[in-house]
Design a protein around this motif. Sequence first.
Motif, mmCIF file in Angstrom:
data_model
loop_
_atom_site.group_PDB
_atom_site.id
_atom_site.type_symbol
_atom_site.label_atom_id
_atom_site.label_comp_id
_atom_site.label_asym_id
_atom_site.label_seq_id
_atom_site.Cartn_x
_atom_site.Cartn_y
_atom_site.Cartn_z
ATOM 1 N N CYS A 1 -0.223 -0.044 2.512
ATOM 2 C CA CYS A 1 -0.497 -0.919 3.862
ATOM 3 C C CYS A 1 0.638 -0.710 4.833
ATOM 4 O O CYS A 1 1.814 -0.506 4.231
ATOM 5 C CB CYS A 1 -0.535 -2.302 2.993
ATOM 6 S SG CYS A 1 -0.292 -3.674 4.263
ATOM 7 N N THR B 1 2.564 -3.004 5.441
ATOM 8 C CA THR B 1 3.668 -3.749 5.161
ATOM 9 C C THR B 1 4.839 -2.997 4.439
ATOM 10 O O THR B 1 5.956 -3.113 4.254
ATOM 11 C CB THR B 1 3.389 -5.030 4.465
ATOM 12 O OG1 THR B 1 2.492 -5.596 5.268
ATOM 13 C CG2 THR B 1 4.458 -6.084 4.366
ATOM 14 N N HIS C 1 1.675 -3.030 -2.825
ATOM 15 C CA HIS C 1 1.179 -4.470 -3.012
ATOM 16 C C HIS C 1 -0.323 -4.387 -3.061
ATOM 17 O O HIS C 1 -0.695 -5.553 -2.705
ATOM 18 C CB HIS C 1 2.162 -5.245 -2.185
ATOM 19 C CG HIS C 1 1.801 -4.874 -0.954
ATOM 20 N ND1 HIS C 1 2.113 -3.989 0.044
ATOM 21 C CD2 HIS C 1 0.874 -5.366 -0.080
ATOM 22 C CE1 HIS C 1 1.873 -3.747 1.271
ATOM 23 N NE2 HIS C 1 0.910 -5.099 1.345
ATOM 24 N N CYS D 1 -4.604 -6.730 -0.603
ATOM 25 C CA CYS D 1 -4.047 -7.092 0.727
ATOM 26 C C CYS D 1 -4.846 -7.086 1.676
ATOM 27 O O CYS D 1 -5.283 -8.027 2.302
ATOM 28 C CB CYS D 1 -2.657 -6.335 0.999
ATOM 29 S SG CYS D 1 -1.462 -6.852 2.353
#
Length: 377
Positions: free
Chosen positions: A47, A49, A69, A176
């Motif tokens: 992702c 992030t 994550h 996510c």
Amino acid sequence: MATAGKVIKCRAAVAWEPTAPLMMEEIEVAPPQEGEIRIKVVATGVCHTDLYHLFEGKDKRGFPTVLGHEGAGVVESVGPGVTDFKPGDKVIPLFLSQCGECKFCKCPKTNLCDRNWSSKYHDIMSDPTTRFTCRDQPILQFMGTSTFSEYTVINQIAVAKIDDDAPLERVCLLGCGISTGYGAAVNTAGVTPGSVCAVFGLGAVGLAAVMGCKNAGASRIFAVDINEQKFEKAKVFGATDFLNPKAYNKPISEVLAEMTNGGVDFSLECVGNTEVMRTALESCVKGWGVSVLVGWTDVKDFSARPIQLISGKTWKGSLFGGFKSKDSVPNLVCDYMNGKIKLDEFITHKMSLEQVNDAINLMKTGQCIRCILNISK
Ligand code: NAD
Ligand code: ZN
């Protein structure tokens, strides 16, 4: 399980310092303690992030860490006091917990569990109460999860048990990006039937927001990105109009205002850029327009003219799509299995954990939507 109660040595991609490539290492994963679950990670998405922490946030105190994550796996063993999970259960780790007991969990208005790692360790984006060591050093657990590892240990308040038949190499995306974008549209923005929407940034998060707008009944969905290669995918998820801000010699908010008789009803920023956040707000119609920040950034302030809000617009933010995580993720898995939401269409690449730096590079250069890393069988 032969490994229960013992330290597991396994492969993980360790981020030793900001901006440097991840290194494949053998790490030690301690047994789960009270209330914790050790998970064999089967698959994980990459992702933005993860890239944010590595290349944009770059806070040295948040390293060394194991990133990742957006994973899914199988319970290997559980610590004392864990009764809702057993070895073999299929699970999705949650970067946002749901303890069910704090005042935020008890309030239907929010999903921000107070026991989440972010309440205390927001700055380093990691949980320092880690069960990982490597070369005799503790390794932080990024966003309390760390899915770029064959095994991870997570508190049961941040693990969702999902359907036994769920395909882990796809539903990992619900950990996510997809839940985030989809929920930002249906929950946080509260997109209404017949409304006009604009989504800025067409990565997996933005495309999921497009899907949310479509499922909520929007009549027109503008897909905005500086990378026109994303437009084809946006169409698959329901976008009706496509705009590249670089193709115009005036602000894209003006272009949108002209095309919609004053601005859109709902806008969602899915880039993580403070300028785009401002633009998304300015693209809303006065009186009732709602703009939602979904993109993640914490390195600088944003700004806007007060008249934007005085004129009746609402500016909000959304974490994990406003979903109460433990309750909602199992339902989202069912929604996928029943065909209510798409997941397969987000997956553009599949790789092994060893290829994680290639996967990161694909995202950095805008060549993928989601690359799935197959961690173990
Ligand atoms: P991504 O890199 O795949 O997608 C970002 C997209 O934005 C790309 O298509 C890129 O071309 C586009 N873009 C870049 N600059 C732009 C500009 N000036 N105008 C329009 N488009 C532009 O990322 P992603 O994985 O989809 O994540 C998107 C954002 O959401 C990131 O900031 C990520 O950190 C954030 N995020 C937030 C949450 C949350 O809970 N709020 C959760 C997950 C991800
Ligand atoms: Zn994410």
